[in-house]
Design an enzyme around this catalytic site. Structure first.
Site, short mmCIF file in Angstrom:
data_model
loop_
_atom_site.label_atom_id
_atom_site.label_comp_id
_atom_site.label_asym_id
_atom_site.label_seq_id
_atom_site.Cartn_x
_atom_site.Cartn_y
_atom_site.Cartn_z
N GLU A 1 0.80 -1.23 0.00
CA GLU A 1 0.00 0.00 0.00
C GLU A 1 0.83 1.28 0.00
O GLU A 1 0.53 2.22 -0.73
CB GLU A 1 -0.97 0.00 1.20
CG GLU A 1 -2.19 -0.88 1.02
CD GLU A 1 -1.96 -2.34 1.39
OE1 GLU A 1 -0.80 -2.77 1.52
OE2 GLU A 1 -2.96 -3.06 1.54
N1 COA Z 1 -6.22 -3.20 -9.52
C1 COA Z 1 -6.58 -3.01 -10.78
N2 COA Z 1 -5.95 -3.56 -11.83
C2 COA Z 1 -4.88 -4.33 -11.56
C3 COA Z 1 -4.45 -4.59 -10.26
C4 COA Z 1 -5.18 -3.99 -9.19
N3 COA Z 1 -4.86 -4.18 -7.91
N4 COA Z 1 -3.37 -5.40 -10.31
C5 COA Z 1 -3.15 -5.65 -11.61
N5 COA Z 1 -4.06 -5.00 -12.37
C6 COA Z 1 -4.17 -4.97 -13.83
C7 COA Z 1 -3.01 -4.24 -14.46
O1 COA Z 1 -3.21 -2.84 -14.42
C8 COA Z 1 -3.05 -4.79 -15.86
O2 COA Z 1 -4.07 -4.12 -16.60
P1 COA Z 1 -3.89 -3.88 -18.19
O3 COA Z 1 -3.88 -5.26 -18.77
O4 COA Z 1 -5.08 -3.06 -18.52
O5 COA Z 1 -2.58 -3.18 -18.34
C9 COA Z 1 -3.51 -6.23 -15.64
O6 COA Z 1 -4.06 -6.28 -14.33
C10 COA Z 1 -2.36 -7.19 -15.72
O7 COA Z 1 -1.37 -6.77 -14.80
P2 COA Z 1 0.19 -6.90 -15.06
O8 COA Z 1 0.90 -6.04 -14.06
O9 COA Z 1 0.48 -6.66 -16.49
O10 COA Z 1 0.40 -8.46 -14.76
P3 COA Z 1 1.67 -9.19 -14.14
O11 COA Z 1 1.39 -10.64 -14.24
O12 COA Z 1 2.93 -8.66 -14.71
O13 COA Z 1 1.69 -8.77 -12.58
C11 COA Z 1 0.70 -8.36 -10.42
C12 COA Z 1 0.60 -9.12 -11.74
C13 COA Z 1 -0.56 -8.66 -9.61
C14 COA Z 1 1.93 -8.86 -9.67
C15 COA Z 1 0.87 -6.85 -10.70
O14 COA Z 1 -0.16 -6.44 -11.58
C16 COA Z 1 0.81 -5.96 -9.48
O15 COA Z 1 1.78 -5.83 -8.78
N6 COA Z 1 -0.35 -5.30 -9.24
C17 COA Z 1 -0.49 -4.32 -8.18
C18 COA Z 1 -0.92 -5.02 -6.91
C19 COA Z 1 -0.93 -4.12 -5.72
O16 COA Z 1 -0.01 -3.37 -5.42
N7 COA Z 1 -2.03 -4.24 -4.96
C20 COA Z 1 -2.21 -3.52 -3.72
C21 COA Z 1 -3.47 -2.73 -3.82
S1 COA Z 1 -3.77 -1.90 -2.30
#
Ligand code: COA
Length: 274
Positions: free
Chosen positions: A149
């Site tokens: 976060e």
């Molecule tokens: N909310 C909304 N969308 C999200 C998301 C979230 N928490 N986490 C991932 N996505 C979306 C990405 O924006 C991306 O969208 P797009 O295809 O329109 O670009 C899609 O999911 C795929 O994500 P991507 O990062 O390309 O996949 P990845 O396999 O490389 O990584 C994660 C996956 C989950 C590790 C990475 O997306 C990530 O770190 N997400 C953030 C998680 C986070 O910090 N959550 C805490 C929230 S308080």
């Protein structure tokens, strides 16, 4: 955008953001089902999942809950598009939204049945919160975890009590302040996860835990979950000692206890094992 009002705004014609399967063995399987955004949760998912959990908690046919995610991740926590929209809400609306997430976490945490998280991939932010609210956690060895976060300029507030309870204040300071990501082995070392398996052995590991859970008397398991919740962190005072005596005295005379003790002595399976 106005704040979410579950009663008026759930669009039941849309695909649900999770699936719910009732198995014949009494296990309810909830699978978060927004794989395109790694099962991140928004106001709609939060409201519907809370309602579903409340119903499962009240359903005598349900003996355990298995929570998992479809696709690559378990849950990437809050839907960051939704979070960004929240920035335009007023403080009252934000409070209402945050309380809805807090309700989801507490409903899962207090569910009067055993809960198992099967962590099939990344669990981040609120995803870690869900993990910490489950009783037993099994994770695939490729799963990654993090309370990320602060990296987004927010904080792990609503999930905080559950994370701190799971890993303690010392480890929480590190993982919450850095927002660093860590692997499943580290999650196990911290006490966030009970068991780590190869991805192709994850189902089997979860099923072995469920099979063990189902050997317990349903009322005994429920009372034991309440016991742990009520006693955790309390000093072992005279009141606590007396309370534990009263709990077991009340349970011993139930039909379930009579059946369980009788079945053992008669060298047969108790009725609840089918
Ligand atoms: N909310 C909304 N969308 C999200 C998301 C979230 N928490 N986490 C991932 N996505 C979306 C990405 O924006 C991306 O969208 P797009 O295809 O329109 O670009 C899609 O999911 C795929 O994500 P991507 O990062 O390309 O996949 P990845 O396999 O490389 O990584 C994660 C996956 C989950 C590790 C990475 O997306 C990530 O770190 N997400 C953030 C998680 C986070 O910090 N959550 C805490 C929230 S308080």
């Amino acid at each position: 955008m106005p704040p979410f009002n579950p009663a008026s705004e759930i669009d039941m014609t849309r695909d649900r953001p999770f699936t719910l399967d009732h198995r014949t063995d009494g296990v309810a399987v909830v699978t978060l089902d927004r794989p395109e955004i790694h099962n991140a949760f928004d106001d709609r998912l939060i409201a519907e999942l809370t309602l579903a959990l409340e119903a499962l908690g009240a359903d005598d046919q349900v003996r355990a809950l298995l929570l998992t995610g479809r696709g690559k991740s378990f849950s990437a926590g809050a839907d960051l598009n939704w979070m960004r929209r929240c920035a335009d809400y007023g403080e009252d609306e934000n409070l209402k939204d945050a309380r809805a997430l807090a309700k989801l976490m507490s409903t899962l945490d207090r569910l009067p049945k055993p809960t198992i998280a099967k962590v099939n991939g990344a669990a981040l932010g609120g995803g870690v919160g869900l993990v910490c609210c489950c009783d037993i956690v099994v994770a695939a060895d490729h799963a990654r975890f993090g309370t990320t976060e602060v990296k987004l300029g927010i904080m792990p507030s609503v999930i905080g009590p559950y994370v701190i309870r799971a890993v303690g204040a010392r480890a929480s300071r590190r993982i919450m302040l850095t927002g660093e990501r860590f692997d499943a082995m580290e999650a196990q070392r911290l006490g966030l996860v009970h068991e780590v398996t190869a991805a192709d052995a994850l189902d089997q590991a979860a099923e072995a835990i469920i099979a063990e859970l189902l050997t317990g008397g349903p009322a005994a398991v429920k009372a034991t979950k309440a016991l742990v919740r009520d006693l955790a962190g309390l000093p072992i005072s005279d009141d606590v000692i007396d309370d534990t005596a009263k709990r077991i005295a009340a349970l011993r005379v139930t039909p379930e206890a009579k059946e369980g003790l009788g079945a053992f002595l008669e060298k047969r399976s108790p009725g609840w094992r089918g």
